[in-house]
Design a protein around this motif. Structure first.
Motif, PDB file in Angstrom:
ATOM      1  N   VAL A 173       7.612  -1.894   9.457  1.00 18.69           N
ATOM      2  CA  VAL A 173       7.540  -3.351   9.500  1.00 18.69           C
ATOM      3  C   VAL A 173       6.449  -3.850   8.559  1.00 18.69           C
ATOM      4  CG1 VAL A 173       7.221  -5.353  10.990  1.00 18.69           C
ATOM      5  CG2 VAL A 173       8.439  -3.357  11.840  1.00 18.69           C
ATOM      6  N   THR A 174       6.772  -4.899   7.805  1.00 14.54           N
ATOM      7  CA  THR A 174       5.827  -5.451   6.829  1.00 14.54           C
ATOM      8  C   THR A 174       5.434  -6.869   7.229  1.00 14.54           C
ATOM      9  OG1 THR A 174       7.468  -6.529   5.416  1.00 14.54           O
ATOM     10  CG2 THR A 174       7.061  -4.191   5.007  1.00 14.54           C
ATOM     11  N   GLY A 175       4.244  -7.271   6.800  1.00 12.14           N
ATOM     12  CA  GLY A 175       3.795  -8.639   7.048  1.00 12.14           C
ATOM     13  C   GLY A 175       2.553  -8.921   6.222  1.00 12.14           C
ATOM     14  N   ALA A 176       2.177 -10.193   6.172  1.00 13.53           N
ATOM     15  CA  ALA A 176       1.054 -10.603   5.319  1.00 13.53           C
ATOM     16  C   ALA A 176      -0.287 -10.505   6.027  1.00 13.53           C
ATOM     17  CB  ALA A 176       1.287 -12.028   4.834  1.00 13.53           C
ATOM     18  N   LYS A 177      -0.275 -10.276   7.340  1.00 15.99           N
ATOM     19  CA  LYS A 177      -1.543 -10.263   8.088  1.00 15.99           C
ATOM     20  C   LYS A 177      -1.995  -8.842   8.398  1.00 15.99           C
ATOM     21  CE  LYS A 177      -0.822 -14.636  10.464  1.00 15.99           C
ATOM     22  NZ  LYS A 177       0.346 -14.839  11.287  1.00 15.99           N
ATOM     23  N   ASP A 178      -3.310  -8.665   8.494  1.00 17.86           N
ATOM     24  CA  ASP A 178      -3.857  -7.375   8.909  1.00 17.86           C
ATOM     25  C   ASP A 178      -3.381  -7.044  10.320  1.00 17.86           C
ATOM     26  OD1 ASP A 178      -5.531  -6.341   6.805  1.00 17.86           O
ATOM     27  OD2 ASP A 178      -6.775  -8.113   7.104  1.00 17.86           O
ATOM     28  N   GLN A 179      -3.064  -5.787  10.537  1.00 17.43           N
ATOM     29  CA  GLN A 179      -2.610  -5.325  11.843  1.00 17.43           C
ATOM     30  C   GLN A 179      -3.434  -4.107  12.243  1.00 17.43           C
ATOM     31  OE1 GLN A 179      -0.080  -6.620  13.665  1.00 17.43           O
ATOM     32  NE2 GLN A 179       0.700  -8.072  12.161  1.00 17.43           N
ATOM     33  N   PRO A 180      -3.760  -3.970  13.527  1.00 13.04           N
ATOM     34  CA  PRO A 180      -4.413  -2.719  13.917  1.00 13.04           C
ATOM     35  C   PRO A 180      -3.419  -1.572  13.758  1.00 13.04           C
ATOM     36  CG  PRO A 180      -3.936  -4.101  15.844  1.00 13.04           C
ATOM     37  CD  PRO A 180      -3.515  -4.880  14.643  1.00 13.04           C
ATOM     38  N   ASN A 181      -3.941  -0.402  13.435  1.00  7.96           N
ATOM     39  CA  ASN A 181      -3.102   0.804  13.322  1.00  7.96           C
ATOM     40  C   ASN A 181      -2.072   0.751  12.193  1.00  7.96           C
ATOM     41  OD1 ASN A 181      -4.387   1.727  15.692  1.00  7.96           O
ATOM     42  ND2 ASN A 181      -2.939   0.539  16.922  1.00  7.96           N
ATOM     43  N   SER A 182      -2.329  -0.041  11.179  1.00 10.31           N
ATOM     44  CA  SER A 182      -1.360  -0.050  10.077  1.00 10.31           C
ATOM     45  C   SER A 182      -1.542   1.201   9.225  1.00 10.31           C
ATOM     46  CB  SER A 182      -1.509  -1.310   9.229  1.00 10.31           C
ATOM     47  OG  SER A 182      -2.751  -1.305   8.569  1.00 10.31           O
ATOM     48  N   VAL A 183      -0.457   1.567   8.540  1.00  6.28           N
ATOM     49  CA  VAL A 183      -0.505   2.726   7.644  1.00  6.28           C
ATOM     50  C   VAL A 183      -0.717   2.242   6.212  1.00  6.28           C
ATOM     51  CG1 VAL A 183       0.843   4.323   9.057  1.00  6.28           C
ATOM     52  CG2 VAL A 183       2.037   2.760   7.513  1.00  6.28           C
ATOM     53  N   THR A 184      -1.421   3.052   5.418  1.00  5.03           N
ATOM     54  CA  THR A 184      -1.661   2.683   4.018  1.00  5.03           C
ATOM     55  C   THR A 184      -0.406   2.998   3.188  1.00  5.03           C
ATOM     56  OG1 THR A 184      -2.448   4.862   3.373  1.00  5.03           O
ATOM     57  CG2 THR A 184      -4.105   3.328   4.264  1.00  5.03           C
ATOM     58  N   TYR A 185      -0.416   2.516   1.965  1.00 10.22           N
ATOM     59  CA  TYR A 185       0.704   2.807   1.062  1.00 10.22           C
ATOM     60  C   TYR A 185       0.736   4.286   0.703  1.00 10.22           C
ATOM     61  CZ  TYR A 185       1.707  -2.042   1.086  1.00 10.22           C
ATOM     62  OH  TYR A 185       2.064  -3.287   1.526  1.00 10.22           O
ATOM     63  N   ALA A 186      -0.439   4.875   0.504  1.00 14.07           N
ATOM     64  CA  ALA A 186      -0.499   6.307   0.159  1.00 14.07           C
ATOM     65  C   ALA A 186       0.077   7.150   1.305  1.00 14.07           C
ATOM     66  CB  ALA A 186      -1.933   6.711  -0.148  1.00 14.07           C
ATOM     67  N   ASP A 243       7.538  -0.649  -5.331  1.00 12.24           N
ATOM     68  CA  ASP A 243       6.830   0.020  -6.426  1.00 12.24           C
ATOM     69  C   ASP A 243       5.709   0.910  -5.891  1.00 12.24           C
ATOM     70  OD1 ASP A 243       6.181   0.485  -9.243  1.00 12.24           O
ATOM     71  OD2 ASP A 243       4.389  -0.714  -8.858  1.00 12.24           O
ATOM     72  N   ARG A 244       4.955   0.407  -4.909  1.00  5.61           N
ATOM     73  CA  ARG A 244       3.856   1.220  -4.369  1.00  5.61           C
ATOM     74  C   ARG A 244       4.368   2.468  -3.650  1.00  5.61           C
ATOM     75  NH1 ARG A 244      -0.879  -2.600  -1.757  1.00  5.61           N
ATOM     76  NH2 ARG A 244      -1.318  -3.866  -3.599  1.00  5.61           N
ATOM     77  N   LEU A 245       5.527   2.337  -2.985  1.00  8.38           N
ATOM     78  CA  LEU A 245       6.029   3.463  -2.193  1.00  8.38           C
ATOM     79  C   LEU A 245       6.892   4.423  -3.000  1.00  8.38           C
ATOM     80  CD1 LEU A 245       6.960   1.702   1.168  1.00  8.38           C
ATOM     81  CD2 LEU A 245       4.831   2.884   0.541  1.00  8.38           C
ATOM     82  N   LEU A 246       7.568   3.899  -4.019  1.00 10.31           N
ATOM     83  CA  LEU A 246       8.573   4.714  -4.711  1.00 10.31           C
ATOM     84  C   LEU A 246       8.455   4.709  -6.232  1.00 10.31           C
ATOM     85  CD1 LEU A 246      11.503   3.513  -2.442  1.00 10.31           C
ATOM     86  CD2 LEU A 246      10.635   5.849  -2.497  1.00 10.31           C
ATOM     87  N   GLY A 247       7.571   3.878  -6.782  1.00 11.68           N
ATOM     88  CA  GLY A 247       7.448   3.799  -8.243  1.00 11.68           C
ATOM     89  C   GLY A 247       6.739   5.020  -8.814  1.00 11.68           C
TER      90      GLY A 247
END
Lengths: 195, 195
Positions: free
Chosen positions: A116-129, A187-191
């Motif tokens: 799930v994506t969104g514009a706000k900071d979320q606890p426990n979010s995963v980084t792009y890397a 692009d960040r995930l697959l580029g």
């Protein structure tokens, strides 16, 4: 034997027109935007995704989405611009997130994980890397969820297997269009990394 | 003393509606697309750019661009969505690339370097990593040029100080929308690195 499937084949994207918030945090179904179909389909095709779901519970809106896609998939549109057809061939038009998940299970025969994506900071979010590594090595199919309007509802967030970190720019302005956000996320995930 | 100016302040972007190629490689002026104004302005604002030039030699098209921008910058539109105003405040509408460059020289008092973008491989192109370093350390102002239609003409490419490498995805499909390409380019050059 190592899995040599290109990563994008394990990834789909869905644009939800419902359930999303409006400006006043009411849950609404938003209207289809023509360029959401085109731009996100072109990005999905560029990064090798399996499919792109347009999700709306409104039958007339699904009919409109079909009509737009078919214009470029058949007849004059397909011969005028075959590259557009190649992008729009990824589009699948469904009434709900559940329908998209059921379709993916049927197509790929694998469990579906929701990112799930969104514009706000979320606890426990995963980084792009971290997510890039997950997609490259995981054996499931991954569905990236994007919201229209003022973003996906808490109900959708509560179903997430992974919450993707928001895109940060130079300051605290976080109002990219959903088309831009989709492009940057893919692009960040697959580029390519050597850039 | 080290220059502590945020990198984005040294960077502007321009969307050229002329001179660009059409499908048959004729040089044309393309029509304005409403969402090109909005999406690229929102991306430019997200990544902290100095300005976003809409370039078209057609007076009626410049008037239309002004009208769209002003709808969100003044009166009802500005109060309904102040975030949209913040993005569109970066927009400057000009008749030619030369006019954009002259305006930048006047605003910033520095030489302007042109970074030309396109979907095709070019000899001597610079990578994103190299360009990111250039923008971060350089003392000039950098103008990123994007083409509409089937891309910028050879004449524009011949004026480039730097040719930015094309965005590569999973295969040989290279038909991103200009809005998506702009978003990815700005993220690669100015987005956060720890991701």
């Amino acid at each position: 034997m190592a899995d040599t499937t290109p990563t994008g084949c394990k990834v789909s994207i869905a644009l939800l027109h419902y359930p999303v918030y409006d400006k006043n945090r009411q849950v609404v179904a938003t209207a289809l935007t023509n360029l959401d179909l085109h731009d996100i389909a072109r990005s999905a095709r560029t990064f090798g995704l399996a499919s792109y779901y347009i999700v709306t519970p409104i039958p007339d809106q699904r009919a409109l989405a079909c009509r737009i896609a078919k214009h470029w998939q058949e007849g004059w549109g397909a011969s005028y611009n075959p590259k557009r057809k190649a992008a729009l061939d990824l589009v699948r038009i469904v009434a709900s997130l559940d329908e998209a998940v059921a379709d993916l299970v049927q197509c790929h025969g694998k469990p579906i994980k929701l990112l799930v994506t969104g514009a706000k900071d979320q606890p426990n979010s995963v980084t792009y890397a971290e997510t890039r590594e997950l997609l490259a090595t995981g054996s499931e199919h991954y569905l990236i969820l994007l919201g229209t309007g003022w973003g996906l509802t808490e109900e959708v967030f509560s179903r997430a297997d992974y919450l993707l970190a928001p895109i940060k720019g130079a300051g605290d302005y976080n109002h990219l269009s959903v088309r831009s956000a989709a492009s940057i996320i893919l692009d960040r995930l697959l580029g390519e990394r050597d850039r």
